[in-house]
Design a protein around this motif. Structure first.
Motif: not given
Length: 262
Positions: A141-161
């Protein structure tokens, strides 16, 4: 967490009989933010896909800290590389918090629940993209921009190098474009990102690789790549490039009209 070295060595990518990328080499050193630029269809997304193992090279190698990315165990790769792709996910019947928690999966055993540490990392990732207030909202139910930010947050939570992003500023308003890129700039990770906005690329990237029709046209610091002649050759536009007096970064100003071959 130690940032990763990424090397693409003479990579060629094909789809059926069509050659998407030909003989491209690239290096991203630990902690650098490296930008891919070029028109639509120039090969940027294809190059990113070979790093996160969606498109296997027809020739050449992708090396992550000296190891062939295509021979790494899937779990090791997932603990090293996170990707944010162009198409924000839809049809995901999860809350925002649950979507971001998926980034912790590579660090868990099967059926492990979230720990206090996980919860802290999830909250921190959401906060870094100004999305903590969305945590209990349904993702779909998020806007496109909100979804994009959440997907970036998912990647950050992964703690990649090594973090791979395909047009991460898509759908974002100006405030969140700057906020997200500021966050990427501060990460203790190596970042490879495709960006259409050349002024953002100039401001945030250590080096740029300019592609056209699957070939590497130029690479180097933004000031060496974003020249009026190269922009005319690759994008068929007239542009002026000046150094911004406050940021010290190249600033591109586009002039009216487009160039033609005639």
């Amino acid at each position: 967490m130690t940032a990763t070295t990424l090397v693409l060595h003479n990579v060629t990518l094909t789809a059926e009989e069509h050659r998407l990328v030909e003989d491209v080499s690239l290096t991203a050193r630990p902690g650098e933010v490296i930008g891919l630029a070029g028109p639509n269809g120039s090969g940027k997304s294809s190059l990113l896909r070979t790093v996160y193992r969606v498109m296997r090279p027809a020739a050449g190698r992708v090396l992550i800290d000296g190891h062939d990315a295509w021979t790494l165990p899937a779990r090791q790769l997932a603990r090293t590389v996170a990707a944010v792709v162009q198409e924000p996910g839809t049809g995901i019947d999860l809350s925002v918090r649950e979507v971001v928690a998926m980034g912790r999966t590579p660090h868990k055993r099967f059926l492990d629940g979230d720990t206090v540490e996980d919860a802290g990392l999830i909250h921190s990732a959401l906060t870094s993209v100004d999305a903590a207030h969305l945590a209990d909202r349904p993702f779909d139910r998020l806007s496109g921009g909100e979804r994009q930010r959440v997907l970036i947050a998912r990647a950050l939570a992964q703690q990649p190098t090594l973090l791979i992003l395909d047009e991460p500023t898509n759908h974002l308003d100006i405030r969140h474009q700057l906020s997200v890129l500021d966050t990427l700039r501060r990460l203790p990770a190596t970042v490879l990102t495709a960006l259409h906005d050349l002024n953002l690329a100039a401001r945030y990237c250590d080096r740029l690789y300019l592609l056209s029709d699957g070939a590497l046209i130029a690479s180097g610091p933004p000031a060496d790549v974003l020249t009026p002649q190269l922009l005319a050759d690759v994008y068929q536009v007239q542009a002026e490039v000046a150094i911004h007096p406050r940021t010290g970064s190249p600033q591109v100003t586009y002039l009216p009209g487009v160039l033609t071959d005639s």
